[in-house]
Every structure is written in C-alpha cells, then in structure tokens.
Design a protein around this motif. Structure first.
Motif, PDB file in Angstrom:
ATOM      1  N   VAL A 107     -18.352  26.257  70.552  1.00  0.00           N
ATOM      2  CA  VAL A 107     -18.278  27.651  70.110  1.00  0.00           C
ATOM      3  C   VAL A 107     -17.844  28.561  71.255  1.00  0.00           C
ATOM      4  O   VAL A 107     -16.965  29.415  71.083  1.00  0.00           O
ATOM      5  CB  VAL A 107     -19.640  28.094  69.527  1.00  0.00           C
ATOM      6  N   LEU A 108     -18.427  28.364  72.425  1.00  0.00           N
ATOM      7  CA  LEU A 108     -18.037  29.186  73.571  1.00  0.00           C
ATOM      8  C   LEU A 108     -16.591  28.916  73.975  1.00  0.00           C
ATOM      9  O   LEU A 108     -15.873  29.837  74.368  1.00  0.00           O
ATOM     10  CB  LEU A 108     -18.976  28.934  74.748  1.00  0.00           C
ATOM     11  N   GLY A 109     -16.151  27.679  73.870  1.00  0.00           N
ATOM     12  CA  GLY A 109     -14.761  27.367  74.188  1.00  0.00           C
ATOM     13  C   GLY A 109     -13.795  28.031  73.230  1.00  0.00           C
ATOM     14  O   GLY A 109     -12.763  28.568  73.644  1.00  0.00           O
ATOM     15  N   LEU A 110     -14.122  28.016  71.945  1.00  0.00           N
ATOM     16  CA  LEU A 110     -13.254  28.684  70.961  1.00  0.00           C
ATOM     17  C   LEU A 110     -13.228  30.187  71.183  1.00  0.00           C
ATOM     18  O   LEU A 110     -12.167  30.813  71.132  1.00  0.00           O
ATOM     19  CB  LEU A 110     -13.730  28.368  69.542  1.00  0.00           C
ATOM     20  N   LEU A 111     -14.389  30.773  71.426  1.00  0.00           N
ATOM     21  CA  LEU A 111     -14.425  32.216  71.680  1.00  0.00           C
ATOM     22  C   LEU A 111     -13.658  32.571  72.945  1.00  0.00           C
ATOM     23  O   LEU A 111     -12.951  33.584  72.991  1.00  0.00           O
ATOM     24  CB  LEU A 111     -15.882  32.693  71.794  1.00  0.00           C
ATOM     25  N   GLY A 112     -13.783  31.743  73.967  1.00  0.00           N
ATOM     26  CA  GLY A 112     -13.059  31.998  75.203  1.00  0.00           C
ATOM     27  C   GLY A 112     -11.563  31.892  75.026  1.00  0.00           C
ATOM     28  O   GLY A 112     -10.806  32.707  75.556  1.00  0.00           O
ATOM     29  N   SER A 113     -11.124  30.913  74.265  1.00  0.00           N
ATOM     30  CA  SER A 113      -9.687  30.751  74.078  1.00  0.00           C
ATOM     31  C   SER A 113      -9.115  31.879  73.230  1.00  0.00           C
ATOM     32  O   SER A 113      -8.010  32.364  73.492  1.00  0.00           O
ATOM     33  CB  SER A 113      -9.381  29.400  73.437  1.00  0.00           C
ATOM     34  N   VAL A 114      -9.847  32.323  72.227  1.00  0.00           N
ATOM     35  CA  VAL A 114      -9.385  33.446  71.407  1.00  0.00           C
ATOM     36  C   VAL A 114      -9.367  34.725  72.236  1.00  0.00           C
ATOM     37  O   VAL A 114      -8.419  35.500  72.177  1.00  0.00           O
ATOM     38  CB  VAL A 114     -10.280  33.598  70.159  1.00  0.00           C
ATOM     39  N   GLY A 115     -10.401  34.932  73.047  1.00  0.00           N
ATOM     40  CA  GLY A 115     -10.439  36.116  73.905  1.00  0.00           C
ATOM     41  C   GLY A 115      -9.329  36.101  74.931  1.00  0.00           C
ATOM     42  O   GLY A 115      -8.693  37.117  75.201  1.00  0.00           O
ATOM     43  N   ARG A 150     -35.023  10.954  71.524  1.00  0.00           N
ATOM     44  CA  ARG A 150     -35.728  12.220  71.343  1.00  0.00           C
ATOM     45  C   ARG A 150     -34.876  13.398  71.784  1.00  0.00           C
ATOM     46  O   ARG A 150     -35.051  14.507  71.309  1.00  0.00           O
ATOM     47  CB  ARG A 150     -37.026  12.215  72.149  1.00  0.00           C
ATOM     48  N   ASN A 151     -33.956  13.169  72.718  1.00  0.00           N
ATOM     49  CA  ASN A 151     -33.130  14.253  73.257  1.00  0.00           C
ATOM     50  C   ASN A 151     -31.852  14.485  72.471  1.00  0.00           C
ATOM     51  O   ASN A 151     -31.065  15.356  72.841  1.00  0.00           O
ATOM     52  CB  ASN A 151     -32.772  13.962  74.712  1.00  0.00           C
ATOM     53  N   LEU A 152     -31.608  13.736  71.418  1.00  0.00           N
ATOM     54  CA  LEU A 152     -30.368  13.850  70.670  1.00  0.00           C
ATOM     55  C   LEU A 152     -30.140  15.253  70.108  1.00  0.00           C
ATOM     56  O   LEU A 152     -29.033  15.785  70.242  1.00  0.00           O
ATOM     57  CB  LEU A 152     -30.327  12.806  69.555  1.00  0.00           C
ATOM     58  N   PRO A 153     -31.137  15.913  69.511  1.00  0.00           N
ATOM     59  CA  PRO A 153     -30.886  17.283  69.021  1.00  0.00           C
ATOM     60  C   PRO A 153     -30.487  18.246  70.136  1.00  0.00           C
ATOM     61  O   PRO A 153     -29.651  19.131  69.923  1.00  0.00           O
ATOM     62  CB  PRO A 153     -32.222  17.691  68.393  1.00  0.00           C
ATOM     63  N   ALA A 154     -31.037  18.074  71.314  1.00  0.00           N
ATOM     64  CA  ALA A 154     -30.679  18.946  72.431  1.00  0.00           C
ATOM     65  C   ALA A 154     -29.228  18.710  72.841  1.00  0.00           C
ATOM     66  O   ALA A 154     -28.490  19.662  73.109  1.00  0.00           O
ATOM     67  CB  ALA A 154     -31.616  18.705  73.606  1.00  0.00           C
ATOM     68  N   PHE A 155     -28.802  17.441  72.876  1.00  0.00           N
ATOM     69  CA  PHE A 155     -27.417  17.144  73.227  1.00  0.00           C
ATOM     70  C   PHE A 155     -26.456  17.695  72.180  1.00  0.00           C
ATOM     71  O   PHE A 155     -25.400  18.239  72.511  1.00  0.00           O
ATOM     72  CB  PHE A 155     -27.211  15.634  73.376  1.00  0.00           C
ATOM     73  N   VAL A 156     -26.829  17.585  70.919  1.00  0.00           N
ATOM     74  CA  VAL A 156     -25.986  18.111  69.848  1.00  0.00           C
ATOM     75  C   VAL A 156     -25.900  19.628  69.950  1.00  0.00           C
ATOM     76  O   VAL A 156     -24.822  20.212  69.807  1.00  0.00           O
ATOM     77  CB  VAL A 156     -26.527  17.673  68.470  1.00  0.00           C
ATOM     78  N   ALA A 157     -27.019  20.281  70.226  1.00  0.00           N
ATOM     79  CA  ALA A 157     -27.027  21.741  70.342  1.00  0.00           C
ATOM     80  C   ALA A 157     -26.162  22.204  71.508  1.00  0.00           C
ATOM     81  O   ALA A 157     -25.404  23.175  71.390  1.00  0.00           O
ATOM     82  CB  ALA A 157     -28.462  22.240  70.503  1.00  0.00           C
ATOM     83  N   VAL A 158     -26.242  21.512  72.630  1.00  0.00           N
ATOM     84  CA  VAL A 158     -25.433  21.875  73.795  1.00  0.00           C
ATOM     85  C   VAL A 158     -23.953  21.638  73.504  1.00  0.00           C
ATOM     86  O   VAL A 158     -23.092  22.454  73.874  1.00  0.00           O
ATOM     87  CB  VAL A 158     -25.903  21.085  75.040  1.00  0.00           C
ATOM     88  N   GLY A 159     -23.642  20.568  72.808  1.00  0.00           N
ATOM     89  CA  GLY A 159     -22.242  20.295  72.451  1.00  0.00           C
ATOM     90  C   GLY A 159     -21.680  21.341  71.514  1.00  0.00           C
ATOM     91  O   GLY A 159     -20.558  21.830  71.701  1.00  0.00           O
ATOM     92  N   VAL A 160     -22.446  21.719  70.499  1.00  0.00           N
ATOM     93  CA  VAL A 160     -21.992  22.755  69.567  1.00  0.00           C
ATOM     94  C   VAL A 160     -21.833  24.085  70.287  1.00  0.00           C
ATOM     95  O   VAL A 160     -20.854  24.806  70.068  1.00  0.00           O
ATOM     96  CB  VAL A 160     -22.979  22.871  68.383  1.00  0.00           C
ATOM     97  N   LEU A 161     -22.773  24.410  71.156  1.00  0.00           N
ATOM     98  CA  LEU A 161     -22.665  25.659  71.925  1.00  0.00           C
ATOM     99  C   LEU A 161     -21.420  25.650  72.805  1.00  0.00           C
ATOM    100  O   LEU A 161     -20.711  26.656  72.905  1.00  0.00           O
ATOM    101  CB  LEU A 161     -23.918  25.838  72.780  1.00  0.00           C
ATOM    102  N   GLY A 162     -21.118  24.520  73.414  1.00  0.00           N
ATOM    103  CA  GLY A 162     -19.917  24.420  74.241  1.00  0.00           C
ATOM    104  C   GLY A 162     -18.651  24.606  73.432  1.00  0.00           C
ATOM    105  O   GLY A 162     -17.712  25.281  73.870  1.00  0.00           O
TER     106      GLY A 162
END
Length: 55
Positions: A16-24, A2-14
C-alpha cells in the motif's frame, strides 16, 4: 506459524505504501514532464535535419 499474520500485515502495508508513493511521485513529476514535452529546445527550432549518406 504464529508470526504469519504479522508478516502478512507488514507485506500488505509495504504494498500500500509503495503504491501511494508511486502515485504521489508520478503526480509530482507529471507537470515537469509535460512542460519538458511541450517546450522545444532552441537548437531544434528552425533547423533542418541533416541528410546522412550524401556528399
């Protein structure tokens, strides 16, 4: 499972934030890196490289 969508969402957010941080971070560091590459230290100006292995 049941928690799989939450784990996927957190992974995608991580990712995206990692890419934005590295570009910044690259944008923040790039001017100083370009300046460092453009400037020549005073110790290297007008001096010839030593020739090793000769007497």
């Amino acid at each position: 499972m049941r928690n799989l969508p939450a784990f996927v969402a957190v992974g995608v957010l991580g990712v995206v934030l990692g890419l934005l941080g590295s570009v910044g971070l690259a944008n923040v560091l790039s001017p100083s890196a370009q300046e460092a590459a453009a400037t020549v230290p005073a110790s290297e100006q007008g001096t010839e490289a030593p020739v090793y292995g000769t007497r």
